[in-house]
Each structure stands twice: as structure tokens, then as C-alpha cells.
Design an enzyme around this catalytic site. Structure first.
Site, mmCIF file in Angstrom:
data_model
loop_
_atom_site.group_PDB
_atom_site.id
_atom_site.type_symbol
_atom_site.label_atom_id
_atom_site.label_comp_id
_atom_site.label_asym_id
_atom_site.label_seq_id
_atom_site.Cartn_x
_atom_site.Cartn_y
_atom_site.Cartn_z
ATOM 1 N N TRP A 253 -44.526 99.505 106.520
ATOM 2 C CA TRP A 253 -43.733 100.570 107.159
ATOM 3 C C TRP A 253 -42.823 100.044 108.263
ATOM 4 C CZ3 TRP A 253 -42.447 104.587 104.773
ATOM 5 C CH2 TRP A 253 -43.316 105.249 103.920
ATOM 6 N N PHE B 286 -47.686 114.414 98.972
ATOM 7 C CA PHE B 286 -48.075 113.139 99.567
ATOM 8 C C PHE B 286 -49.143 112.465 98.700
ATOM 9 C CE2 PHE B 286 -46.790 113.297 104.369
ATOM 10 C CZ PHE B 286 -45.473 113.500 104.013
ATOM 11 N N SER B 287 -49.715 111.396 99.250
ATOM 12 C CA SER B 287 -50.602 110.566 98.442
ATOM 13 C C SER B 287 -51.910 111.249 98.058
ATOM 14 C CB SER B 287 -50.907 109.270 99.189
ATOM 15 O OG SER B 287 -49.765 108.454 99.149
ATOM 16 N N TRP C 90 -36.429 105.212 95.788
ATOM 17 C CA TRP C 90 -37.504 104.810 96.717
ATOM 18 C C TRP C 90 -38.909 105.044 96.163
ATOM 19 C CZ3 TRP C 90 -38.622 102.806 101.521
ATOM 20 C CH2 TRP C 90 -39.881 103.132 102.047
ATOM 21 N N MET C 91 -39.775 104.067 96.400
ATOM 22 C CA MET C 91 -41.204 104.219 96.087
ATOM 23 C C MET C 91 -42.030 103.764 97.284
ATOM 24 S SD MET C 91 -43.366 102.222 93.109
ATOM 25 C CE MET C 91 -43.395 100.603 93.890
ATOM 26 N N ASN C 92 -43.149 104.485 97.582
ATOM 27 C CA ASN C 92 -44.168 103.891 98.447
ATOM 28 C C ASN C 92 -45.520 103.941 97.762
ATOM 29 O OD1 ASN C 92 -43.258 106.559 99.918
ATOM 30 N ND2 ASN C 92 -45.278 106.274 100.771
ATOM 31 N N ASP C 93 -46.547 104.483 98.365
ATOM 32 C CA ASP C 93 -47.927 104.280 97.912
ATOM 33 C C ASP C 93 -48.176 104.480 96.408
ATOM 34 O OD1 ASP C 93 -47.831 104.700 100.631
ATOM 35 O OD2 ASP C 93 -49.363 106.260 100.658
ATOM 36 N N GLU D 101 -55.056 106.023 107.086
ATOM 37 C CA GLU D 101 -54.436 106.602 105.897
ATOM 38 C C GLU D 101 -55.124 106.043 104.646
ATOM 39 O OE1 GLU D 101 -49.855 107.245 107.306
ATOM 40 O OE2 GLU D 101 -50.260 105.267 106.496
ATOM 41 N N ASP E 88 -54.285 112.181 102.006
ATOM 42 C CA ASP E 88 -54.575 111.093 101.059
ATOM 43 C C ASP E 88 -55.985 111.174 100.473
ATOM 44 O OD1 ASP E 88 -52.090 110.391 102.070
ATOM 45 O OD2 ASP E 88 -52.873 108.811 103.378
HETATM 46 C C1 FRU Z 1 -49.077 105.894 103.564
HETATM 47 C C2 FRU Z 1 -48.545 107.301 103.745
HETATM 48 C C3 FRU Z 1 -49.613 108.290 103.421
HETATM 49 C C4 FRU Z 1 -48.831 109.509 103.044
HETATM 50 C C5 FRU Z 1 -47.646 108.914 102.333
HETATM 51 C C6 FRU Z 1 -46.378 109.696 102.495
HETATM 52 O O1 FRU Z 1 -48.094 104.946 103.318
HETATM 53 O O2 FRU Z 1 -48.058 107.462 105.055
HETATM 54 O O3 FRU Z 1 -50.531 108.515 104.461
HETATM 55 O O4 FRU Z 1 -49.539 110.388 102.225
HETATM 56 O O5 FRU Z 1 -47.481 107.610 102.846
HETATM 57 O O6 FRU Z 1 -45.387 109.208 101.653
#
Ligand code: FRU
Length: 491
Positions: free
Chosen positions: A292, A78-79, A19-22, A201, A150
Site C-alpha cells: 500500500w 471489499f475483501s 487495478w487489482m488488489n487483494d 486486515e 475481510d
Molecule cells: C487490504 C484491504 C482490505 C480491504 C480491501 C479494500 O489490502 O485494505 O482490508 O477489504 O483492501 O480494497
């Protein structure tokens, strides 16, 4: 590695697996662009967050490095952002330049009842290959606020100090520092501005020139807003244009209409590279190409999510005022397979004709200038088969650009995924300029040189490779059309 699983993008950044997000910590240093990212190495859904890491010398080809930051006694990672500490203001580097990452430490939930989010530092003296957690972490707390995260840090040259913009629930807070370790509250922005459809965010605050206006620049505050369960759009990104005096940001918007960075559904949490100097002072932006609303359910197997292509950000004076424009970075042109490209010029097309009839492909770029003429609608149907199509259309009477992905392929994983969305765009002297990037599971549509952008994931059958350029209701003229098959970044 092959990176050839179903839906695996061939020129968009993805993690090797899981998994990857920001996107996080983007910084350019000693010839390398660093890209870190929110990473869950144990699964293909969101989980305990780490910072994954990759580097590139051209923003096109990426080398995966080992995980840069792992959860510790202060919580998940987190980010956040990274900067070059050129003159060793932090004292971490014995007088040399080095990299400092500033991120949110989030308490491991549910161990703590009211999880805290606090800002912390890590540093690297070896071009980002290894990272040391600062022993004084966390460096900034605000326990009044649950959503406090963030941090994006930059050096404010005019004042000679560091600035941090950080999301604080329904607003952005700004702090200043001389050494990255001690932070002083400066101001806040936004409780009564912009969209509050979701929690705020991933802010970024950047200075950008206004195209063609020598010496004129403005500050742009980018703010992502989280998903709202009752709204179809899900998580998305807005921006504000204004001024910044080193301590506080003032929006110049006269009404309170929201400026959206992208009119598609899949461009979130994007921010810009630190210390990457470009000819015209553009900033380079990359976003997480998901939402999301359904990010945890998209139909990929071994990994989940991609980044958008990198884009250059600029400001431009338009009929409606100064706006943020995004254009694909020119570096991407090196993926064009020129021998297989098709160019056409000055052809009139009538309803029923399709100049793209012979094109079949999955990874390609289309650049097309259309003179609208008598057509009621012009557009493209891409990744087509008898069952599937993704439509990018422009309706001349209403001056609306739309993307319809309701028949784009697999979409049953979430009821909000199949959808059509639109945005107003004025033609320029009767013409619309399309610049479209197509990959295994996405389309990115740039119109009128980046004035409007629509970024969307799609999950077509790999055999849906057809393409169509269509007109309805009357004739139009193709002023110019280029179709470039794109090489894989893995080849
Ligand atoms: C945005 C977020 C950030 C948070 C991170 C957690 O997509 O919700 O606010 O730091 O993802 O993975």
C-alpha cells in the site's frame, strides 16, 4: 490478447486490465480453482471495489471470467472468502452443494459520514459463473468498530459448524454459524499480540501439519497489517502459531516477537484456498504482490498489480521453534523449458567468476545449492545491465540474506521503493539452498526450502537480462545449479 506490455508478468496472475488488489474468495470446486480479486474496472488506481474473477484447473493457467460481484445499495465489495456449502446448510441450493461468498460491504464514501463495514453473502449455483446477492444482507454488523472487514470462513469439522475470522481494527474477531446467515460472536484475539504497526486486515485461520511429525498439527492465524506512513516496510503480513478449539485461538508464542510471513516488501493480504485438498494437507496460499505504500504509483500502464506465485504452506520444526514454511506449488514446474535448461554440479567458484555468464533471460527459475566455504558473501545479481541489477546476497559472518533493489530499475515513483532488506538465516551443514523465481517485474526468493521468503517487485528495463552468480572474499562450491527458462502462461 497479447499481454505483452512493458512489465507484464508472464506467469503471475494479473487482471486483463485495470487495478487489482487483494486475492479474494479462493475456493476449489468441481475441478476448478477460483480466484477472485479486489478490482476497480474503471481505472488503474484503487476505487469502487468489485470482485474480479478467474478460474484455473492447474493454478498456473487462468481463464478470466466476468466480474462476479459489483457494488450495490449496500456499498462497495471489499475483501472476503468463499466456501463450498457441501450439505446446503444455507438452504440456497435445494440440497445440492454450491458456492457461498462472504465479503465486506463498505459504505460508499463520502456519501455516509462514518462509513460502515458490514459482512454480507452472495451465492452461486452454477460453479461461480453467476452470483446472487443474498436478500438478507448484511448478515453481520458491528457498528462500534470502523474497520470491520475481510471475513474468512471455514467449516470446523470437529465441531460441525462454520467459523468466521474477521479483522476488527486492532484485533481479530471470531464468529460461528450453522447456516452462514446467522452469526454468533465467539472470541477475539490480538489486541496485545504481534505487530500493531498498522490496522489489522485479511485474517486467515488454518490447520497445518508439522513436517515429519506424523499426526501433529497446529493452527496458524495469518494477519495482514496495513501501511504505517512513518515506517519504511509499508503493509506486510504476520502470523501466529497456536491452537484452536472451534471458538477461540490461543497463541503458543512465549515471547512477543513478531513472525513475518515474508521479508520482502510485496506480499500482502494473502490467504489460502478453501476446499483444496492436497496430499500432505498443505494449504495453498497466494498474496497480492504489492504494498500500500506505493501500490497506486507503480509504473505499469494498462493494468496494475500481480499476485505472487501460489505457494504451499506447511509447518516445520526449526532451531528457533516451529515456523511457517512456503514452497512454490509443484504445478509451476510445467512451465520449465527443459530443452533450454542449464544444469551444473560440483564446481568451485572464486571471486570474479560467473557460472551464469551465458544466461540471458527475463522469466526463469533458479535452483542452487551453495556450500559457503571460505566466501564472505555468495549471491546473485539478476536482471542486470551495465546500469541495473537486483542483488540477492547471503553474508556468511552475519548469516544474513538480503535483497537490494536500489538499482533494480525504475524506482522514482516512490522514495520508499529503492531499498535493501535483510533477514537472518542459518546455513544447513554449511550450505544455503536458493530457489528463485524471476519475472518481468518481480523476484521471489525461497531459501532453505521455504524457511525464509523474500518477495519483491522490480521494474528493470526489458533489456536488463543478464545474470550473475558471485562470491566475495574466498571460494565457494556450487553443489548444484539449475537454470530453467520459463514458458509464458499465455503461450
Ligand atoms: C487490504 C484491504 C482490505 C480491504 C480491501 C479494500 O489490502 O485494505 O482490508 O477489504 O483492501 O480494497
Amino acid at each position: 490478447e497479447a499481454y505483452n506490455e512493458k512489465y507484464r508478468p508472464q506467469y503471475h496472475f494479473t487482471p486483463p486490465a485495470m487495478w487489482m488488489n487483494d486475492p479474494n474468495g479462493m475456493v476449489y470446486f468441481q475441478g476448478e480453482y477460483h480466484l477472485f480479486y479486489q478490482y476497480h474496472p474503471e481505472g488503474i488506481t484503487w476505487g469502487p471495489m468489485h470482485w474480479g474473477h478467474a478460474v484455473s484447473t492447474d493454478l498456473v493457467h487462468w481463464e478470466h471470467l466476468s466480474i462476479a460481484l459489483k457494488p450495490d445499495h449496500n456499498g462497495f465489495i471489499f475483501s472476503g472468502s468463499a466456501v463450498v456449502d457441501w450439505s446446503d446448510t444455507s438452504g440456497f441450493f435445494s440440497g445440492q452443494p454450491g458456492l457461498v461468498a462472504m465479503f465486506t460491504h463498505a459504505d460508499q464514501y463520502p456519501e455516509s459520514e462514518r462509513p460502515r463495514q458490514r459482512q454480507s453473502l452472495a451465492y452461486s449455483a452454477d460453479k461461480g459463473r453467476t452470483w446472487v446477492m443474498y436478500e438478507g444482507n448484511p448478515v453481520l454488523c458491528n457498528e462500534q468498530i470502523t474497520d470491520f472487514r475481510d471475513p474468512k470462513v471455514f467449516w470446523y469439522t470437529a465441531g460441525g459448524h462454520w467459523v468466521m475470522v474477521v479483522a476488527a481494527g486492532d484485533r481479530i474477531q471470531m464468529y460461528t454459524s450453522s447456516n452462514l446467515k446467522d452469526w454468533t460472536y465467539a472470541s477475539e484475539f490480538g489486541a496485545a499480540e504481534g505487530s500493531h504497526d498498522g490496522v489489522w486486515e485479511c485474517p486467515d485461520l488454518i490447520e497445518l501439519p508439522v513436517e515429519g511429525k506424523d499426526g501433529i498439527s497446529k493452527w496458524v492465524l495469518i494477519v495482514s497489517i496495513g501501511d504505517h506512513p512513518e515506517l519504511p516496510e509499508g503493509s506486510r503480513t504476520q502470523y501466529f502459531i497456536g491452537s484452536f478449539n472451534g471458538y477461540s485461538f490461543m497463541s503458543e508464542s512465549s515471547d512477543n516477537s513478531v513472525l513475518w510471513l515474508d521479508y520482502g516488501r510485496d506480499n500482502y493480504a494473502g490467504v489460502t484456498w478453501s476446499d483444496a485438498h492436497r496430499d500432505k494437507q498443505e494449504k495453498i496460499f497466494i498474496g497480492w504482490m504489492s504494498n500500500w505504500k506505493y501500490a497506486n504509483q507503480t509504473p505499469t500502464s494498462t493494468w496494475r498489480s500481480a499476485m505472487t506465485i501460489p505457494r504451499e504452506l506447511m509447518l516445520r520444526e526449526t532451531e528457533t521453534g516451529i515456523r511457517l514454511v512456503q514452497t512454490p506449488i509443484p504445478e509451476l514446474q510445467k512451465l520449465r523449458l527443459h530443452e533450454q535448461a542449464v544444469h551444473q554440479k560440483n564446481i568451485t567458484i572464486s571471486p570474479g567468476e560467473n557460472p551464469l555468464e551465458d544466461m540471458n533471460g527475463v522469466t526463469y527459475e533458479l535452483v542452487c545449492e551453495m556450500e559457503l566455504g571460505d566466501a564472505s558473501e555468495v549471491g546473485f545479481k539478476l536482471r542486470t545491465s551495465p546500469q541495473e541489477e537486483t542483488v540477492i546476497g547471503y553474508q556468511t559472518a552475519s548469516q544474513t540474506l538480503y535483497v537490494d533493489r536500489s538499482k533494480s530499475g525504475e524506482s522514482s515513483f516512490h522514495h520508499a521503493f529503492p531499498c535493501r532488506h535483510e533477514v537472518q538465516v542459518q546455513p544447513k551443514k554449511g550450505r544455503i539452498l536458493f530457489h528463485i523465481y524471476v519475472d518481468h517485474s518481480s523476484i521471489e526468493v525461497f531459501v532453505n526450502e521455504g524457511e525464509v521468503v523474500i518477495t519483491d517487485q522490480i521494474f528493470p528495463n526489458p533489456a536488463s537480462t543478464g545474470a550473475e552468480l558471485y562470491v566475495y572474499g574466498g571460494e565457494s562450491r556450487v553443489v548444484s545449479l539449475s537454470y530453467f527458462p520459463l514458458q509464458s502462461m499465455y503461450s
